[in-house]
Write a protein that holds these residues in place. Structure first.
Motif, PDB file in Angstrom:
ATOM      1  N   THR A 294       0.813  -1.221   0.000  1.00 35.51           N
ATOM      2  CA  THR A 294       0.000   0.000   0.000  1.00 35.51           C
ATOM      3  C   THR A 294       0.843   1.266   0.000  1.00 35.51           C
ATOM      4  OG1 THR A 294      -0.196  -0.166   2.420  1.00 35.51           O
ATOM      5  CG2 THR A 294      -2.008  -1.055   1.091  1.00 35.51           C
ATOM      6  N   SER A 295       2.153   1.141   0.254  1.00 39.36           N
ATOM      7  CA  SER A 295       3.005   2.324   0.104  1.00 39.36           C
ATOM      8  C   SER A 295       3.055   2.752  -1.354  1.00 39.36           C
ATOM      9  CB  SER A 295       4.420   2.033   0.617  1.00 39.36           C
ATOM     10  OG  SER A 295       5.088   1.086  -0.196  1.00 39.36           O
ATOM     11  N   GLY A 296       2.683   1.824  -2.253  1.00 36.53           N
ATOM     12  CA  GLY A 296       2.564   2.183  -3.656  1.00 36.53           C
ATOM     13  C   GLY A 296       1.513   3.249  -3.891  1.00 36.53           C
ATOM     14  N   VAL A 297       0.536   3.327  -3.001  1.00 41.54           N
ATOM     15  CA  VAL A 297      -0.477   4.386  -3.082  1.00 41.54           C
ATOM     16  C   VAL A 297       0.211   5.743  -2.992  1.00 41.54           C
ATOM     17  CG1 VAL A 297      -2.494   5.394  -1.963  1.00 41.54           C
ATOM     18  CG2 VAL A 297      -2.246   2.902  -2.086  1.00 41.54           C
ATOM     19  N   GLY A 298       1.087   5.895  -1.987  1.00 40.85           N
ATOM     20  CA  GLY A 298       1.797   7.157  -1.823  1.00 40.85           C
ATOM     21  C   GLY A 298       2.704   7.468  -2.992  1.00 40.85           C
ATOM     22  N   VAL A 299       3.376   6.427  -3.524  1.00 37.08           N
ATOM     23  CA  VAL A 299       4.259   6.647  -4.671  1.00 37.08           C
ATOM     24  C   VAL A 299       3.453   7.107  -5.886  1.00 37.08           C
ATOM     25  CG1 VAL A 299       5.864   5.529  -6.275  1.00 37.08           C
ATOM     26  CG2 VAL A 299       5.948   4.974  -3.841  1.00 37.08           C
ATOM     27  N   GLY A 300       2.298   6.478  -6.105  1.00 39.32           N
ATOM     28  CA  GLY A 300       1.454   6.877  -7.222  1.00 39.32           C
ATOM     29  C   GLY A 300       0.969   8.309  -7.101  1.00 39.32           C
ATOM     30  N   ILE A 301       0.527   8.676  -5.908  1.00 37.77           N
ATOM     31  CA  ILE A 301       0.046  10.037  -5.677  1.00 37.77           C
ATOM     32  C   ILE A 301       1.192  11.037  -5.781  1.00 37.77           C
ATOM     33  CG2 ILE A 301      -1.088  11.552  -4.003  1.00 37.77           C
ATOM     34  CD1 ILE A 301      -2.455   9.085  -2.849  1.00 37.77           C
ATOM     35  N   LEU A 302       2.413  10.589  -5.481  1.00 33.23           N
ATOM     36  CA  LEU A 302       3.587  11.456  -5.556  1.00 33.23           C
ATOM     37  C   LEU A 302       4.004  11.741  -6.996  1.00 33.23           C
ATOM     38  CD1 LEU A 302       6.093  12.879  -4.300  1.00 33.23           C
ATOM     39  CD2 LEU A 302       7.179  10.624  -4.232  1.00 33.23           C
ATOM     40  N   ILE A 303       4.047  10.709  -7.850  1.00 35.42           N
ATOM     41  CA  ILE A 303       4.630  10.878  -9.182  1.00 35.42           C
ATOM     42  C   ILE A 303       3.608  11.210 -10.270  1.00 35.42           C
ATOM     43  CG2 ILE A 303       6.520   9.334  -8.592  1.00 35.42           C
ATOM     44  CD1 ILE A 303       5.215   7.162 -10.248  1.00 35.42           C
ATOM     45  N   TYR A 304       2.350  10.819 -10.101  1.00 34.43           N
ATOM     46  CA  TYR A 304       1.385  11.024 -11.179  1.00 34.43           C
ATOM     47  C   TYR A 304       0.998  12.486 -11.417  1.00 34.43           C
ATOM     48  CZ  TYR A 304       0.160   6.538 -13.247  1.00 34.43           C
ATOM     49  OH  TYR A 304       0.172   5.379 -13.991  1.00 34.43           O
ATOM     50  N   PRO A 305       0.772  13.314 -10.383  1.00 33.90           N
ATOM     51  CA  PRO A 305       0.413  14.714 -10.672  1.00 33.90           C
ATOM     52  C   PRO A 305       1.446  15.452 -11.524  1.00 33.90           C
ATOM     53  CG  PRO A 305      -0.117  14.181  -8.410  1.00 33.90           C
ATOM     54  CD  PRO A 305       0.650  13.015  -8.948  1.00 33.90           C
ATOM     55  N   PRO A 306       2.751  15.436 -11.162  1.00 29.95           N
ATOM     56  CA  PRO A 306       3.708  16.102 -12.055  1.00 29.95           C
ATOM     57  C   PRO A 306       3.826  15.419 -13.411  1.00 29.95           C
ATOM     58  CG  PRO A 306       4.861  14.967 -10.270  1.00 29.95           C
ATOM     59  CD  PRO A 306       3.419  14.944  -9.935  1.00 29.95           C
ATOM     60  N   LEU A 307       3.652  14.088 -13.453  1.00 24.69           N
ATOM     61  CA  LEU A 307       3.677  13.385 -14.732  1.00 24.69           C
ATOM     62  C   LEU A 307       2.545  13.861 -15.632  1.00 24.69           C
ATOM     63  CD1 LEU A 307       4.555  11.142 -16.704  1.00 24.69           C
ATOM     64  CD2 LEU A 307       3.101   9.561 -15.391  1.00 24.69           C
ATOM     65  N   ILE A 308       1.343  13.967 -15.068  1.00 28.13           N
ATOM     66  CA  ILE A 308       0.190  14.414 -15.857  1.00 28.13           C
ATOM     67  C   ILE A 308       0.398  15.841 -16.346  1.00 28.13           C
ATOM     68  CG2 ILE A 308      -2.270  14.979 -15.746  1.00 28.13           C
ATOM     69  CD1 ILE A 308      -2.598  12.615 -13.821  1.00 28.13           C
ATOM     70  N   ARG A 309       0.919  16.724 -15.483  1.00 27.61           N
ATOM     71  CA  ARG A 309       1.183  18.105 -15.890  1.00 27.61           C
ATOM     72  C   ARG A 309       2.220  18.138 -17.009  1.00 27.61           C
ATOM     73  NH1 ARG A 309      -2.189  21.752 -15.939  1.00 27.61           N
ATOM     74  NH2 ARG A 309      -0.404  22.785 -16.900  1.00 27.61           N
ATOM     75  N   TRP A 310       3.242  17.284 -16.915  1.00 25.28           N
ATOM     76  CA  TRP A 310       4.254  17.255 -17.966  1.00 25.28           C
ATOM     77  C   TRP A 310       3.663  16.789 -19.287  1.00 25.28           C
ATOM     78  CZ3 TRP A 310       6.382  13.416 -21.049  1.00 25.28           C
ATOM     79  CH2 TRP A 310       7.530  13.786 -21.762  1.00 25.28           C
ATOM     80  N   LEU A 311       2.804  15.794 -19.235  1.00 22.53           N
ATOM     81  CA  LEU A 311       2.160  15.308 -20.455  1.00 22.53           C
ATOM     82  C   LEU A 311       1.265  16.370 -21.069  1.00 22.53           C
ATOM     83  CD1 LEU A 311       1.162  11.675 -19.348  1.00 22.53           C
ATOM     84  CD2 LEU A 311       3.000  12.330 -20.921  1.00 22.53           C
TER      85      LEU A 311
END
Length: 306
Positions: A153-170
Protein backbone atom coordinates in the motif's frame (compact mmCIF):
# COMPACT_ATOMS: atom_id res chain seq x y z
CA UNK A 1 -1.44 -23.52 -10.84
CA UNK A 2 1.07 -22.85 -8.11
CA UNK A 3 1.34 -25.24 -5.20
CA UNK A 4 1.19 -23.23 -1.98
CA UNK A 5 3.90 -24.64 0.29
CA UNK A 6 6.72 -23.36 2.46
CA UNK A 7 8.62 -22.22 -0.64
CA UNK A 8 5.82 -19.81 -1.52
CA UNK A 9 4.88 -18.46 1.91
CA UNK A 10 6.80 -15.41 3.15
CA UNK A 11 9.62 -16.07 0.66
CA UNK A 12 10.42 -16.91 -2.92
CA UNK A 13 7.65 -16.04 -5.37
CA UNK A 14 5.77 -14.24 -2.60
CA UNK A 15 8.04 -11.24 -3.12
CA UNK A 16 7.33 -11.23 -6.85
CA UNK A 17 3.63 -11.04 -5.98
CA UNK A 18 4.38 -8.26 -3.48
CA UNK A 19 6.27 -6.30 -6.14
CA UNK A 20 3.39 -6.72 -8.58
CA UNK A 21 0.87 -5.60 -5.95
CA UNK A 22 3.03 -2.56 -5.14
CA UNK A 23 3.19 -1.32 -8.75
CA UNK A 24 -0.52 -2.00 -9.29
CA UNK A 25 -1.19 0.31 -6.34
CA UNK A 26 1.12 2.92 -7.89
CA UNK A 27 -0.85 2.94 -11.13
CA UNK A 28 -4.35 2.56 -9.64
CA UNK A 29 -4.09 5.31 -7.06
CA UNK A 30 -1.90 7.45 -9.28
CA UNK A 31 -4.90 7.61 -11.61
CA UNK A 32 -7.70 7.66 -9.04
CA UNK A 33 -6.29 10.40 -6.80
CA UNK A 34 -4.55 12.60 -9.39
CA UNK A 35 -7.59 13.47 -11.49
CA UNK A 36 -7.84 16.79 -9.67
CA UNK A 37 -5.03 17.98 -11.96
CA UNK A 38 -7.61 18.08 -14.74
CA UNK A 39 -10.11 20.19 -12.78
CA UNK A 40 -8.87 23.57 -13.99
CA UNK A 41 -8.62 22.30 -17.56
CA UNK A 42 -12.19 20.98 -17.56
CA UNK A 43 -13.43 24.25 -16.08
CA UNK A 44 -11.70 26.29 -18.81
CA UNK A 45 -12.61 24.01 -21.72
CA UNK A 46 -16.21 23.04 -20.91
CA UNK A 47 -17.34 26.04 -18.80
CA UNK A 48 -19.47 24.04 -16.40
CA UNK A 49 -19.87 25.02 -12.71
CA UNK A 50 -17.42 23.72 -10.15
CA UNK A 51 -20.12 21.48 -8.65
CA UNK A 52 -20.65 19.67 -11.96
CA UNK A 53 -16.94 19.38 -12.81
CA UNK A 54 -16.19 17.96 -9.38
CA UNK A 55 -18.34 14.93 -10.20
CA UNK A 56 -16.04 14.07 -13.11
CA UNK A 57 -12.73 14.27 -11.26
CA UNK A 58 -14.00 12.48 -8.15
CA UNK A 59 -15.93 9.68 -9.85
CA UNK A 60 -13.04 7.23 -10.54
CA UNK A 61 -12.00 6.94 -6.89
CA UNK A 62 -15.61 6.95 -5.66
CA UNK A 63 -16.78 4.21 -8.00
CA UNK A 64 -13.64 2.18 -7.29
CA UNK A 65 -14.61 1.97 -3.63
CA UNK A 66 -18.34 1.46 -4.25
CA UNK A 67 -17.75 -1.45 -6.63
CA UNK A 68 -15.19 -3.14 -4.39
CA UNK A 69 -17.65 -5.90 -3.30
CA UNK A 70 -18.30 -6.77 -6.95
CA UNK A 71 -14.57 -7.13 -7.52
CA UNK A 72 -14.32 -9.36 -4.45
CA UNK A 73 -17.04 -11.70 -5.72
CA UNK A 74 -15.43 -11.97 -9.17
CA UNK A 75 -12.02 -12.61 -7.60
CA UNK A 76 -13.43 -15.44 -5.47
CA UNK A 77 -15.05 -16.99 -8.52
CA UNK A 78 -12.42 -16.55 -11.26
CA UNK A 79 -9.15 -15.94 -9.43
CA UNK A 80 -6.63 -13.10 -9.23
CA UNK A 81 -5.01 -13.14 -12.67
CA UNK A 82 -8.04 -12.95 -15.04
CA UNK A 83 -9.82 -10.32 -12.94
CA UNK A 84 -6.73 -8.09 -12.87
CA UNK A 85 -6.24 -8.39 -16.64
CA UNK A 86 -9.88 -7.57 -17.41
CA UNK A 87 -9.79 -4.66 -14.96
CA UNK A 88 -6.61 -3.27 -16.52
CA UNK A 89 -8.25 -3.43 -19.94
CA UNK A 90 -11.24 -1.47 -18.65
CA UNK A 91 -9.02 1.16 -17.05
CA UNK A 92 -7.03 1.61 -20.24
CA UNK A 93 -10.15 1.68 -22.41
CA UNK A 94 -11.84 4.28 -20.22
CA UNK A 95 -8.81 6.56 -20.31
CA UNK A 96 -8.32 6.25 -24.06
CA UNK A 97 -12.00 6.96 -24.69
CA UNK A 98 -11.54 10.37 -23.03
CA UNK A 99 -9.42 11.37 -26.04
CA UNK A 100 -12.58 11.47 -28.17
CA UNK A 101 -14.62 13.54 -25.70
CA UNK A 102 -16.19 16.76 -26.95
CA UNK A 103 -18.12 17.74 -23.83
CA UNK A 104 -17.91 17.20 -20.09
CA UNK A 105 -20.62 14.56 -20.00
CA UNK A 106 -18.71 12.38 -22.46
CA UNK A 107 -15.77 12.66 -20.07
CA UNK A 108 -18.05 11.63 -17.21
CA UNK A 109 -19.31 8.73 -19.31
CA UNK A 110 -15.79 7.58 -20.25
CA UNK A 111 -13.98 8.50 -17.04
CA UNK A 112 -16.74 7.46 -14.65
CA UNK A 113 -19.14 5.01 -16.28
CA UNK A 114 -18.60 2.89 -19.40
CA UNK A 115 -21.69 0.86 -20.41
CA UNK A 116 -22.54 -1.21 -23.53
CA UNK A 117 -20.64 -4.47 -24.00
CA UNK A 118 -18.00 -3.51 -21.45
CA UNK A 119 -20.68 -3.35 -18.77
CA UNK A 120 -18.75 -2.31 -15.63
CA UNK A 121 -17.70 1.23 -14.80
CA UNK A 122 -14.22 2.61 -15.30
CA UNK A 123 -14.06 2.90 -11.55
CA UNK A 124 -14.96 -0.77 -11.48
CA UNK A 125 -11.90 -1.38 -13.64
CA UNK A 126 -9.76 0.12 -10.92
CA UNK A 127 -11.48 -2.05 -8.31
CA UNK A 128 -11.05 -5.17 -10.44
CA UNK A 129 -7.30 -4.54 -10.42
CA UNK A 130 -6.83 -3.27 -6.87
CA UNK A 131 -8.90 -5.80 -4.91
CA UNK A 132 -7.30 -9.04 -6.22
CA UNK A 133 -3.82 -7.49 -6.11
CA UNK A 134 -4.27 -6.91 -2.37
CA UNK A 135 -6.12 -10.16 -1.69
CA UNK A 136 -3.31 -12.19 -3.29
CA UNK A 137 -0.96 -11.12 -0.48
CA UNK A 138 -2.93 -13.18 2.04
CA UNK A 139 -2.22 -16.32 -0.03
CA UNK A 140 1.53 -15.71 -0.19
CA UNK A 141 2.25 -14.22 3.22
CA UNK A 142 1.55 -15.44 6.74
CA UNK A 143 3.87 -14.17 9.48
CA UNK A 144 4.87 -11.11 7.46
CA UNK A 145 1.43 -10.28 6.06
CA UNK A 146 1.13 -6.96 7.92
CA UNK A 147 4.51 -5.75 6.72
CA UNK A 148 3.77 -6.99 3.19
CA UNK A 149 0.47 -5.08 3.17
CA UNK A 150 2.28 -1.96 4.36
CA UNK A 151 4.88 -2.23 1.60
CA UNK A 152 2.22 -2.90 -1.04
CA UNK A 153 0.00 0.00 0.00
CA UNK A 154 3.01 2.32 0.10
CA UNK A 155 2.56 2.18 -3.66
CA UNK A 156 -0.48 4.39 -3.08
CA UNK A 157 1.80 7.16 -1.82
CA UNK A 158 4.26 6.65 -4.67
CA UNK A 159 1.45 6.88 -7.22
CA UNK A 160 0.05 10.04 -5.68
CA UNK A 161 3.59 11.46 -5.56
CA UNK A 162 4.63 10.88 -9.18
CA UNK A 163 1.39 11.02 -11.18
CA UNK A 164 0.41 14.71 -10.67
CA UNK A 165 3.71 16.10 -12.05
CA UNK A 166 3.68 13.38 -14.73
CA UNK A 167 0.19 14.41 -15.86
CA UNK A 168 1.18 18.10 -15.89
CA UNK A 169 4.25 17.25 -17.97
CA UNK A 170 2.16 15.31 -20.45
CA UNK A 171 -0.33 18.16 -20.72
CA UNK A 172 2.46 20.68 -21.34
CA UNK A 173 4.34 18.45 -23.79
CA UNK A 174 1.25 17.34 -25.73
CA UNK A 175 -2.27 18.33 -24.64
CA UNK A 176 -4.83 17.12 -22.12
CA UNK A 177 -6.54 14.73 -24.55
CA UNK A 178 -3.32 13.05 -25.61
CA UNK A 179 -2.33 12.74 -21.96
CA UNK A 180 -5.30 10.42 -21.50
CA UNK A 181 -4.07 8.23 -24.36
CA UNK A 182 -0.62 7.94 -22.79
CA UNK A 183 -2.04 7.20 -19.35
CA UNK A 184 -4.22 4.53 -20.95
CA UNK A 185 -1.15 2.94 -22.52
CA UNK A 186 0.73 3.04 -19.21
CA UNK A 187 -2.25 1.38 -17.49
CA UNK A 188 -1.91 -1.67 -19.74
CA UNK A 189 1.24 -2.54 -17.78
CA UNK A 190 -1.12 -3.82 -15.09
CA UNK A 191 -1.94 -6.74 -17.41
CA UNK A 192 1.69 -7.84 -17.25
CA UNK A 193 1.76 -7.27 -13.50
CA UNK A 194 -1.35 -9.42 -13.14
CA UNK A 195 0.35 -12.27 -15.00
CA UNK A 196 3.00 -12.37 -12.28
CA UNK A 197 0.37 -13.35 -9.70
CA UNK A 198 0.22 -17.11 -10.12
CA UNK A 199 -3.18 -18.76 -9.63
CA UNK A 200 -3.78 -20.54 -6.33
CA UNK A 201 -4.78 -24.21 -6.54
CA UNK A 202 -8.47 -24.74 -5.94
CA UNK A 203 -7.80 -27.14 -3.09
CA UNK A 204 -5.98 -24.34 -1.27
CA UNK A 205 -9.26 -22.41 -1.04
CA UNK A 206 -11.95 -23.27 1.44
CA UNK A 207 -14.61 -24.88 -0.73
CA UNK A 208 -17.30 -24.26 1.89
CA UNK A 209 -16.73 -20.51 1.88
CA UNK A 210 -19.66 -18.65 0.28
CA UNK A 211 -19.07 -16.48 -2.78
CA UNK A 212 -20.11 -13.39 -0.85
CA UNK A 213 -19.49 -13.84 2.87
CA UNK A 214 -21.59 -11.37 4.88
CA UNK A 215 -20.83 -12.90 8.28
CA UNK A 216 -18.37 -10.10 9.29
CA UNK A 217 -21.26 -7.64 9.21
CA UNK A 218 -22.79 -9.46 12.17
CA UNK A 219 -20.00 -8.03 14.33
CA UNK A 220 -20.53 -4.52 15.70
CA UNK A 221 -16.80 -3.75 15.70
CA UNK A 222 -16.50 -4.55 12.01
CA UNK A 223 -19.49 -2.37 11.16
CA UNK A 224 -18.01 0.54 13.14
CA UNK A 225 -14.70 0.23 11.29
CA UNK A 226 -16.52 0.22 7.92
CA UNK A 227 -18.53 3.32 8.86
CA UNK A 228 -15.45 5.17 10.09
CA UNK A 229 -13.53 4.39 6.89
CA UNK A 230 -16.51 5.49 4.78
CA UNK A 231 -16.79 8.83 6.58
CA UNK A 232 -13.01 9.30 6.44
CA UNK A 233 -12.95 8.75 2.67
CA UNK A 234 -15.81 11.21 2.19
CA UNK A 235 -13.68 13.95 3.73
CA UNK A 236 -10.38 12.79 2.25
CA UNK A 237 -11.65 13.01 -1.33
CA UNK A 238 -11.97 16.78 -1.06
CA UNK A 239 -8.21 17.22 -0.61
CA UNK A 240 -7.38 15.73 -3.99
CA UNK A 241 -9.51 18.14 -6.06
CA UNK A 242 -8.11 21.35 -4.55
CA UNK A 243 -5.62 21.82 -7.37
CA UNK A 244 -8.05 24.16 -9.15
CA UNK A 245 -8.40 26.21 -5.96
CA UNK A 246 -4.62 26.65 -5.89
CA UNK A 247 -4.70 27.84 -9.50
CA UNK A 248 -7.48 30.31 -8.66
CA UNK A 249 -5.27 31.66 -5.88
CA UNK A 250 -2.63 32.48 -8.49
CA UNK A 251 -0.39 29.43 -8.05
CA UNK A 252 1.21 28.09 -11.23
CA UNK A 253 -0.63 24.92 -12.46
CA UNK A 254 2.58 22.89 -12.36
CA UNK A 255 3.16 23.89 -8.74
CA UNK A 256 -0.50 23.36 -7.85
CA UNK A 257 -0.17 19.74 -8.96
CA UNK A 258 2.53 19.30 -6.34
CA UNK A 259 -0.13 19.83 -3.65
CA UNK A 260 -1.28 16.30 -4.41
CA UNK A 261 2.32 15.05 -4.51
CA UNK A 262 2.78 16.37 -0.96
CA UNK A 263 -0.08 14.16 0.16
CA UNK A 264 1.64 11.28 -1.61
CA UNK A 265 4.83 11.77 0.42
CA UNK A 266 2.88 11.68 3.69
CA UNK A 267 0.93 8.65 2.47
CA UNK A 268 4.13 6.81 1.52
CA UNK A 269 5.83 7.43 4.86
CA UNK A 270 2.65 6.57 6.75
CA UNK A 271 2.12 3.20 5.05
CA UNK A 272 5.71 2.12 5.50
CA UNK A 273 5.85 3.32 9.10
CA UNK A 274 2.54 1.87 10.19
CA UNK A 275 3.26 -1.39 8.37
CA UNK A 276 6.49 -1.80 10.34
CA UNK A 277 4.88 -0.83 13.67
CA UNK A 278 1.79 -3.02 13.19
CA UNK A 279 4.05 -6.01 12.42
CA UNK A 280 5.31 -6.00 16.03
CA UNK A 281 3.59 -8.80 18.00
CA UNK A 282 2.89 -6.54 20.99
CA UNK A 283 1.04 -3.93 18.93
CA UNK A 284 -2.77 -4.09 18.84
CA UNK A 285 -3.70 -2.95 15.32
CA UNK A 286 -7.22 -1.91 16.34
CA UNK A 287 -5.86 0.36 19.07
CA UNK A 288 -3.27 1.74 16.66
CA UNK A 289 -6.04 2.51 14.19
CA UNK A 290 -8.19 4.20 16.85
CA UNK A 291 -5.35 6.35 18.21
CA UNK A 292 -4.42 7.45 14.69
CA UNK A 293 -7.98 8.54 13.96
CA UNK A 294 -8.06 10.48 17.22
CA UNK A 295 -5.03 12.52 16.13
CA UNK A 296 -6.56 13.08 12.68
CA UNK A 297 -9.73 14.39 14.33
CA UNK A 298 -7.72 16.56 16.71
CA UNK A 299 -5.65 18.14 13.92
CA UNK A 300 -8.68 18.98 11.79
CA UNK A 301 -10.85 20.20 14.66
CA UNK A 302 -11.47 23.95 14.19
CA UNK A 303 -9.61 26.06 16.73
CA UNK A 304 -12.76 27.96 17.57
CA UNK A 305 -14.43 24.79 18.84
CA UNK A 306 -11.60 23.80 21.22
Amino acid sequence: MVQMNHKNIDQGWAYVVLTSSFFINVICYGIAWSTGVYTGIFLDVFHHPNSVTAWVVSSPAAIMYVTGPVASVLTNKYGFRPVIIVGAGLVSGGLCLCYFAHNLFVILFAFGVITGQLGPAFGTGLALVYIPAMAALSCYFDKRITLAAGISTSGVGVGILIYPPLIRWLINAYDWKQSFLILGAVSLNMCALGLLIRPVKSNEINQNQPLLDLSPFKKLGYIMVCVSIFLYCCGLSVLFIHVAYGEQMGIDPDKSALLISGLGIANLLGHLGYGAVAQHPRVNTFNLYSVSFFFVWRLYLPRSSI
